[in-house]
Structure formats: structure tokens, C-alpha cells
Scaffold this motif. Sequence first.
Motif, PDB file in Angstrom:
ATOM      1  N   PHE A   1       0.861  -1.187   0.000  1.00  0.00           N
ATOM      2  CA  PHE A   1       0.000   0.000   0.000  1.00  0.00           C
ATOM      3  C   PHE A   1       0.898   1.238   0.000  1.00  0.00           C
ATOM      4  N   PRO A   2       1.273   1.754  -1.170  1.00  0.00           N
ATOM      5  CA  PRO A   2       2.282   2.827  -1.246  1.00  0.00           C
ATOM      6  C   PRO A   2       1.872   4.113  -0.541  1.00  0.00           C
ATOM      7  N   GLY A   3       0.609   4.306  -0.272  1.00  0.00           N
ATOM      8  CA  GLY A   3       0.192   5.533   0.400  1.00  0.00           C
ATOM      9  C   GLY A   3       0.401   5.520   1.897  1.00  0.00           C
ATOM     10  N   LEU A   4       0.843   4.403   2.435  1.00  0.00           N
ATOM     11  CA  LEU A   4       1.012   4.282   3.879  1.00  0.00           C
ATOM     12  C   LEU A   4       2.462   4.517   4.285  1.00  0.00           C
TER      13      LEU A   4
ATOM     14  N   TYR B   1       8.428   3.614   4.064  1.00  0.00           N
ATOM     15  CA  TYR B   1       7.551   4.246   3.090  1.00  0.00           C
ATOM     16  C   TYR B   1       7.822   3.613   1.737  1.00  0.00           C
ATOM     17  N   LYS B   2       6.759   3.113   1.108  1.00  0.00           N
ATOM     18  CA  LYS B   2       6.878   2.420  -0.169  1.00  0.00           C
ATOM     19  C   LYS B   2       7.873   1.265  -0.103  1.00  0.00           C
TER      20      LYS B   2
ATOM     21  N   THR C   1       6.679  16.872  13.872  1.00  0.00           N
ATOM     22  CA  THR C   1       5.451  16.198  14.263  1.00  0.00           C
ATOM     23  C   THR C   1       5.133  15.113  13.232  1.00  0.00           C
ATOM     24  N   ILE C   2       4.185  14.252  13.565  1.00  0.00           N
ATOM     25  CA  ILE C   2       3.789  13.202  12.636  1.00  0.00           C
ATOM     26  C   ILE C   2       3.255  13.806  11.338  1.00  0.00           C
ATOM     27  N   SER C   3       2.440  14.843  11.464  1.00  0.00           N
ATOM     28  CA  SER C   3       1.868  15.474  10.269  1.00  0.00           C
ATOM     29  C   SER C   3       2.954  16.082   9.389  1.00  0.00           C
ATOM     30  N   GLN C   4       3.912  16.771   9.997  1.00  0.00           N
ATOM     31  CA  GLN C   4       5.017  17.344   9.220  1.00  0.00           C
ATOM     32  C   GLN C   4       5.813  16.253   8.511  1.00  0.00           C
ATOM     33  N   ALA C   5       6.100  15.162   9.233  1.00  0.00           N
ATOM     34  CA  ALA C   5       6.879  14.078   8.635  1.00  0.00           C
ATOM     35  C   ALA C   5       6.145  13.450   7.462  1.00  0.00           C
ATOM     36  N   LEU C   6       4.838  13.225   7.598  1.00  0.00           N
ATOM     37  CA  LEU C   6       4.077  12.620   6.514  1.00  0.00           C
ATOM     38  C   LEU C   6       4.010  13.540   5.297  1.00  0.00           C
ATOM     39  N   THR C   7       3.891  14.836   5.544  1.00  0.00           N
ATOM     40  CA  THR C   7       3.879  15.787   4.430  1.00  0.00           C
ATOM     41  C   THR C   7       5.193  15.753   3.660  1.00  0.00           C
ATOM     42  N   LEU C   8       6.311  15.735   4.404  1.00  0.00           N
ATOM     43  CA  LEU C   8       7.619  15.683   3.758  1.00  0.00           C
ATOM     44  C   LEU C   8       7.797  14.386   2.976  1.00  0.00           C
ATOM     45  N   LEU C   9       7.343  13.272   3.555  1.00  0.00           N
ATOM     46  CA  LEU C   9       7.493  11.990   2.869  1.00  0.00           C
ATOM     47  C   LEU C   9       6.686  11.951   1.577  1.00  0.00           C
TER      48      LEU C   9
END
Length: 568
Positions: free
Chosen positions: A34-37, A73-74, A98-106
Motif C-alpha cells: 500500500f504505497p500511500g502508507l 515508506y513504499k 510532528t507526525i503530520s510534518q513528517a508525513l507531508t515531507l514523505l
Amino acid sequence: GETPTHIGGTTLFGDNVEDEWFIVYLVREITREFPGLAASIDDDDGEFLLIEAADFLPKWLNPENSENRVFFYKGELHIIPLAETEEQGCDLPAASPTISQALTLLSQRSEEFLAAESIRAAIDKRISGYPEKIQASFHRAHCYLPVGIAAVLKQRPSLVAPAVQAFYLRDPGDLRACRCFRTFPPDQRVMTLVTFTKCLYAQLVQQKFVPDRRSGYTLPLPSHPQYKAHELGMKLAHGFEILCSKCSEVSPGAKRNVLSGPLWERFLNSLEEKQYFKGEMKGSAKYLERLRMAEDYFQQSVTQPESSEVSPGDEILKLLQTTTIDLKEFEREAACLPPEDDDSWLEITPDDLDKMLKEARNDSPASSHEEEQEYDLEAVAESMKAFVSKVSTHEGAEMPWSADESHVTFDVDSFTKALDRILGADSDSEELDSDDLDEEQEFVTSEEDDEDLDAENQRQDQDPNELIGSLKSYMDEMDQELAQTHVGKSFITQKKGVTTSQSAGPDSGSEETELTPVDVDMNLVTNLLESYSAQSGLAGPTSNILQSMGVFLPENADHAASDKGGTE
């Protein structure tokens, strides 16, 4: 809070560390499928993925700033770096993101954050072999069990894990429930094949345990061909009985106690305030009906909260109530059981241990360098001198290749003045310790205080080169004195070099002694090799320091020859 929607979980893997890495494999494959995770994983030690790849981590990465920076990731490991420039500082947070910042960067720049090849290779190597390795971690063994446990395991084979853990971690309170087996009496037992993991099997088989006489469990003689099956079944039955004794089923008496406590009184008052009974008279049929509904709800909420998980004991008891147990069927199956697995893997010989250590050493990051290394003793000496010359910090000594390469400033004047204050011949007598006063009385001075001040002033005005010359003269005198002792003779000297002559002491037995410069490198290497040989293959200071600098000494192949009088 700011944490987005996610799926999380916690696993108690106990002594089986391989289960932890199996979970790492599963998490990695989920992100690949699931590449979006994105997924993060840690344990009691923190970011254990970074610990596994510690030899390859960048210097900036440490436990203090690694939070929310390491993700799968991926299907690949990613590490979000620190901001190196002001422009990057706008996108990369200096502190832990933060988790949100990290996910945005990824999601936006995952290619930039892909972990180094060496880091990813270390993690991939640790989880290599899956999913095929799963089957290799199982062990199947015959167990002589109560028929109820055999029926439960047939329905839910995974319940063997909490049963083994219950027996493995038992305490005297748990064993009280095993004095008389109420749930799994020993009167109806059958032979069955049970699948363990190797860790669970080792935990069960390696423990010495004698059952209580009142339990009814007896074992045949150790010479009996099925002794191991009886012993394993007895231990596993104790584990299941302990689980059932801790189940959350409440007796009627306990239910009455729940409805008579202050918590129930407050709950009932709150119902009356909210008009739950709708004005019905106390004692009326409708009032009692609604009261019974409130009692059932309260009892269920107290004894089995909605957030709690079903305990293994509850699950076992529920399976016993819903499963039809056919003793004849189990006896027919016992007559044609497949053979159990060989458990010789439990025994490790010294040769096997050496082989395992050698394989682990060959898998180390410096193994390739070790294979090509010709064991240059000059390199050993240079590495050690480079290590000693480095400046350590509160975080510990740094290895030569990772230490700060900035030059150390050296003030000649301050250095010579400090040495002169320490080694000066006309120092104040109070600076000498008691041993010096006892053994070297000729150093005691009798000058007045004003003469000391004059000498100090003259010494400060003296040319530093003259001070260094006097220091050299002082060191030469010490060399001449040490040359007459066993200490001086214990050092290896250079074969060629500048020599000086001196008059030997009256007790030396010769009139002249030639002083040859000490070979510092040869003495260093000799002492290191002697220390390494004294380790006898075990860990020690010499091997630890040299290996941390990428220097691996060969095994002492001449040790046996030296024991027989051979020399090299």
C-alpha cells in the motif's frame, strides 16, 4: 490531536527477539503493498532499527533528535534529515518533526529522504529469509495432554503461546490453582501433536518442574520412551490451568458485592436524577424491570469494560463450552500421529558456537576490510596513536575516522612554564610529597622566602629554549638512572640509532652502558599483542579498541606452538 488517522498496535514478544523482526518484515511489506502508507516502529530501546544499523548512521543522528524521523515508506526505510542550510530550515524542522510534518515531507520529497544504501542493507539483512523463515521457526512435539486442552488447541493453536508464558512466568500464587485441577483434570489424557515456536518449546522443555502430588499428574520414569511427551503435557496443562484461574468470570457472590459498593450507589443516584425510571414507584414491576436492566449493564461495564480485550482464560473457557469433545476421535488420531521434530538444535557444541561467532564476525561492516587486511603492525601502532591523540568529550572517546579533525592549539611558553613549575629543582619544599622527602633528601631546599621569589622571577625571564634544554638534561639523567634497573631493560630498543654513553653505577658490573633510543612503536605493538593473547579469544580492551577502529587482529595460530616451546 495532530496525529492523523492511523492503525497502531503493541506486541509483547517476550524473549523471542525474532518475533520483533518478523513484525518489522510485515510492516515493511504492508508499506510496499500500500504505497500511500507510512509506518514507524520502535520498542523499549527506542528506534531499534537505527541501533541495528548503528555502524552506518550519520553523525548528526542520535536518540535525542530521531523521534518522528524514521519511517518505512513504499517498502523502503526513510530518514528525515536535519536542516543544513537556512533555505532547508524553512522545510525541515530543526527539532523533531510532528507526525503530520513528517508525513507531508514523505509524500512530497520521499526520494530525498531515502536512507543510505548501507543502512537499508543492514535492516534488509536482519529480516532476510522471510516469509520462508517462518516455517523454520516452528517446532512440533508430542504432548500427553488432557483431552480438553487438545480440543482447544485444535480450534485455536495460537493459545499455546499464552499457556507457555503462564507456566514460564508462574509464581507461588499461580501454582495454588494447580493443586487441584478443576478445569483440566488428568483423568482423560490423549497423545497429540502440538506446534510451538522454537522459543516457546525451549522455554517449556528447559524448565525443571515437579508437579504437586495433589494435582494427580504423575510422570513415568525418565527411561520411558514417552517421558518427554508426558513432561511437556504436564507443564502445558499447568499453563492452561493458570490461565483459566485468572479468567474474568465473576461468581454470583461477587456480583452481589459489585451492586453493594459506593460506585453502584453513585450510578443509581445518577439514573434517578436523569429520570431513568420515568416516575415509576419503587418495587413496581416496571421499576424492577428497569432496575434489572441497569444492574446488568453496570455489572457488564465493571467486570468487562468495553475497552478491555478478552483474556486467554475467557477464550479457553468459551471454547470448552462451545466445542464438542470426542475422546474416541482423539484416541484414533493419536494412533497415527506424524513423527515429532528433532530438538538437537537445543544443544550447541563449542565448535558450533565458534562457527556462529565467525559467521557473525564475517557479517560485520569491517569484514571485507578484514579479509583484505595483511595485518600491518605499523598500521596497528599508527591507529592506536591516532586514537590516543584525539580529544574526547562528555559523550566518550571518538574513533580516529569520526573525530573532529580540527587542530589542537599549543602554547609553548605556557607548556614550558608548567613543566618548570612541576620539575623545577629549586621548588618550594612544601610541594614535595612525603615519599620524596623520605627518599630524596638532597632535593630539600634551605633558601629563604626572598631568595625563592628572586629565583622565580629569574625563571620567568629565562628563554623557553633554555628551559627545554634543562628539561632534556633532566630527562637524560632519568634515562641513565633507569638504564640500571629492570624497568629500563624491559623495553625494546631500536636496532639502529643515535647512542650515548654514560658512566655506569658502582653496582652495575660494567664501566660503560650504551643508551639506545626506545622503539616506541615496537613496544606498543608488543604490549597490544600480549594483551590480545591474554584474552584467550574472549572480549577484552585490546580487541574492543582495535575493532572499533577497523583493525582486526588474526587468531593466535602460534599459541599452541608457543606452548610447546616454539617461537617466531
